[in-house]
Design an enzyme around this catalytic site. Structure first.
Site, PDB file in Angstrom:
ATOM      1  N   LYS A 114       0.820  -1.197   0.000  1.00  0.00           N
ATOM      2  CA  LYS A 114       0.000   0.000   0.000  1.00  0.00           C
ATOM      3  C   LYS A 114       0.866   1.264   0.000  1.00  0.00           C
ATOM      4  O   LYS A 114       0.641   2.184  -0.771  1.00  0.00           O
ATOM      5  CB  LYS A 114      -0.943  -0.011   1.210  1.00  0.00           C
ATOM      6  CG  LYS A 114      -1.770   1.243   1.346  1.00  0.00           C
ATOM      7  CD  LYS A 114      -1.383   1.967   2.605  1.00  0.00           C
ATOM      8  CE  LYS A 114      -1.790   3.412   2.541  1.00  0.00           C
ATOM      9  NZ  LYS A 114      -1.303   4.126   3.711  1.00  0.00           N
ATOM     10  N   ASP A 132      -6.155   0.916   0.851  1.00  0.00           N
ATOM     11  CA  ASP A 132      -6.074   1.093   2.296  1.00  0.00           C
ATOM     12  C   ASP A 132      -7.404   0.682   2.915  1.00  0.00           C
ATOM     13  O   ASP A 132      -8.259   0.113   2.248  1.00  0.00           O
ATOM     14  CB  ASP A 132      -5.751   2.556   2.632  1.00  0.00           C
ATOM     15  CG  ASP A 132      -6.907   3.475   2.290  1.00  0.00           C
ATOM     16  OD1 ASP A 132      -7.854   3.021   1.623  1.00  0.00           O
ATOM     17  OD2 ASP A 132      -6.889   4.643   2.689  1.00  0.00           O
TER      18      ASP A 132
END
Length: 217
Positions: free
Chosen positions: A121, A139
């Site tokens: 991420k 996320d």
DNA sequence: CTCCCGATAT
DNA sequence: ATATCAGGAG
């Protein structure tokens, strides 16, 4: 599961609600961005910005973070939470930047994910925001919104969510979509109390319809 | 899978 | 009181 037309309607609705969505982590170069995103794990952007306001004054380069003992870095980021592992990762990351990358932040995702404290991420965020490489960083918000709307399945992993989004969203819209989904999740389709009654996507949202029935009964 | 962890909203 | 927050490492 939503079809392509419905997904298009989701993207358009989010674009109308949050036309100016963009990253909210304050930074002035790729190095600061990496540190800020690393710190942002399980923590709000607002608090990260509060801490980095002082942190980035004190530490300008990878060498600066290595010039003080680990405990001092820990102390400077304590209010963020998860501060021990984050401080350790910061120093380890800085050591790698100096040893392998001439003190600069590498630009490819493959190199980024090898840095301490940088996972998929974070690598996607840095590649997208700092180096303009189209990315969809999944996320907590992107995952929740995608699953509630029915863009992907509830049991999908974050990698599967990312792959689905990359397949369904045109490449030149990846980065804006990523930011709009975060805003949509952060300010509207919130984890605790989603604003389903005022949601323009309620008509196609499986989770929203379920929640509205509960409220009426 | 568990652990890391303080600040904030509810 | 407790869920949640731009997750990642072991």
């Amino acid at each position: 599961m939503l079809n392509n037309t419905q997904i298009r309607e989701c993207l358009d609705a989010m674009a109308e609600m949050f036309p100016d969505a963009e990253g909210e982590l304050v930074h002035s170069n790729p190095f600061e961005l990496v540190i800020a995103v690393l710190l942002s794990a399980q923590c709000t952007d607002k608090l990260v910005n509060k801490v980095t306001a002082d942190l980035f004054q004190k530490y300008k380069t990878p060498e600066d973070y290595l010039a003080v003992p680990l405990e001092e870095v820990e102390n400077d980021i304590r209010s963020i939470g998860l501060y021990r592992s984050k401080a350790k990762n910061i120093q380890k990351l800085c050591r790698t930047l100096i040893d392998n990358y001439n003190g600069e932040v590498p630009k490819t995702k493959d190199e980024l994910v090898k840095l301490a404290g940088v996972g998929r991420k974070t690598a996607n965020v840095v590649a997208s925001v700092a180096f303009n490489e189209p990315s969809i960083a999944v996320d907590t918000h992107v995952e929740r919104v995608s699953k509630r709307l029915g863009i992907c399945r509830w049991k999908d992993s974050v990698v599967e969510v990312e792959n689905t989004l990359m397949r369904k969203v045109p490449r030149d819209e990846w980065s804006v979509t990523h930011h709009r989904m975060i805003f949509f999740g952060r300010y509207h389709c919130k984890a605790r109390n989603p604003n389903c009654p005022e949601c323009p996507l309620l008509y196609l949202c499986r989770e929203g319809k379920k929640r509205m029935k509960k409220i009426e009964v």
